[in-house]
Design a protein around this motif. Sequence first.
Motif, PDB file in Angstrom:
ATOM      1  N   THR A  22      19.662   3.801  -7.396  1.00  0.00           N
ATOM      2  CA  THR A  22      18.380   4.470  -7.584  1.00  0.00           C
ATOM      3  C   THR A  22      17.344   3.760  -6.712  1.00  0.00           C
ATOM      4  O   THR A  22      17.682   2.847  -5.965  1.00  0.00           O
ATOM      5  CB  THR A  22      17.959   4.472  -9.068  1.00  0.00           C
ATOM      6  N   THR A  23      16.120   4.176  -6.812  1.00  0.00           N
ATOM      7  CA  THR A  23      15.042   3.515  -6.075  1.00  0.00           C
ATOM      8  C   THR A  23      13.860   3.300  -6.996  1.00  0.00           C
ATOM      9  O   THR A  23      13.689   4.019  -7.980  1.00  0.00           O
ATOM     10  CB  THR A  23      14.574   4.370  -4.877  1.00  0.00           C
ATOM     11  N   THR A  24      13.068   2.297  -6.680  1.00  0.00           N
ATOM     12  CA  THR A  24      11.785   2.116  -7.353  1.00  0.00           C
ATOM     13  C   THR A  24      10.709   2.366  -6.312  1.00  0.00           C
ATOM     14  O   THR A  24      10.880   2.034  -5.136  1.00  0.00           O
ATOM     15  CB  THR A  24      11.636   0.697  -7.931  1.00  0.00           C
ATOM     16  N   LYS A  25       9.624   2.960  -6.735  1.00  0.00           N
ATOM     17  CA  LYS A  25       8.569   3.339  -5.801  1.00  0.00           C
ATOM     18  C   LYS A  25       7.231   2.752  -6.217  1.00  0.00           C
ATOM     19  O   LYS A  25       6.910   2.711  -7.397  1.00  0.00           O
ATOM     20  CB  LYS A  25       8.448   4.864  -5.745  1.00  0.00           C
ATOM     21  N   THR A  26       6.473   2.321  -5.233  1.00  0.00           N
ATOM     22  CA  THR A  26       5.115   1.860  -5.437  1.00  0.00           C
ATOM     23  C   THR A  26       4.224   2.670  -4.519  1.00  0.00           C
ATOM     24  O   THR A  26       4.394   2.633  -3.296  1.00  0.00           O
ATOM     25  CB  THR A  26       4.972   0.362  -5.102  1.00  0.00           C
ATOM     26  N   ALA A  27       3.303   3.411  -5.103  1.00  0.00           N
ATOM     27  CA  ALA A  27       2.442   4.286  -4.304  1.00  0.00           C
ATOM     28  C   ALA A  27       1.047   3.693  -4.188  1.00  0.00           C
ATOM     29  O   ALA A  27       0.555   3.039  -5.096  1.00  0.00           O
ATOM     30  CB  ALA A  27       2.364   5.670  -4.948  1.00  0.00           C
ATOM     31  N   GLY A  28       0.434   3.942  -3.060  1.00  0.00           N
ATOM     32  CA  GLY A  28      -0.946   3.530  -2.834  1.00  0.00           C
ATOM     33  C   GLY A  28      -1.809   4.769  -2.629  1.00  0.00           C
ATOM     34  O   GLY A  28      -1.309   5.818  -2.230  1.00  0.00           O
ATOM     35  N   ASP A  29      -3.072   4.656  -2.903  1.00  0.00           N
ATOM     36  CA  ASP A  29      -3.986   5.781  -2.733  1.00  0.00           C
ATOM     37  C   ASP A  29      -4.923   5.479  -1.568  1.00  0.00           C
ATOM     38  O   ASP A  29      -5.795   4.615  -1.673  1.00  0.00           O
ATOM     39  CB  ASP A  29      -4.782   6.002  -4.017  1.00  0.00           C
ATOM     40  N   PRO A  30      -4.756   6.169  -0.436  1.00  0.00           N
ATOM     41  CA  PRO A  30      -5.562   5.869   0.747  1.00  0.00           C
ATOM     42  C   PRO A  30      -6.948   6.506   0.735  1.00  0.00           C
ATOM     43  O   PRO A  30      -7.710   6.309   1.677  1.00  0.00           O
ATOM     44  CB  PRO A  30      -4.715   6.450   1.885  1.00  0.00           C
ATOM     45  N   VAL A  31      -7.317   7.221  -0.317  1.00  0.00           N
ATOM     46  CA  VAL A  31      -8.572   7.972  -0.316  1.00  0.00           C
ATOM     47  C   VAL A  31      -9.792   7.077  -0.111  1.00  0.00           C
ATOM     48  O   VAL A  31     -10.681   7.399   0.681  1.00  0.00           O
ATOM     49  CB  VAL A  31      -8.710   8.812  -1.610  1.00  0.00           C
TER      50      VAL A  31
END
Length: 149
Positions: free
Chosen positions: A81-90
Amino acid sequence: MALLKKKTPEEIAAEAAAKEEQRREAEERKRREQAAKEREAFDRSPAGRARAGFKRGDQVFQYSIDVLHQRAVIVAMIGGTTTKTAGDPVSVLNSVCREGWELLNGSFVFVEQGQESRDKFLSSGQNVAVKGEVVGYYLFKRCEANRAA
């Protein structure tokens, strides 16, 4: 045996004033150093780079930022599986726009950084998990109207 000379009130006051002046100078030096560090950090930031480009008279400005980071996870006998870390560029994009730029285009690319695989347990095939990141590329054009005072 040396005799200790008693200080006059004027000497005591002069020493206290000198110590206070040294303290003020040290505080002022710390304040200037902190301001210089903050200015350097801003100059390295996207908004700082956009401001410098605007001052140079540049007509376009490009910036890229990691939008999502994906890590591969393989668990023995269970799967991948994968783990994800998202960033918000707004907030970054808005800070660039306030420096006198208008967003023209944004695109996203998945940059694969590798994969991990293991043989499946009690069956044929492989469990594969891919790691990488999604990078957002943004192109801005100069826009005097967006420049914040």
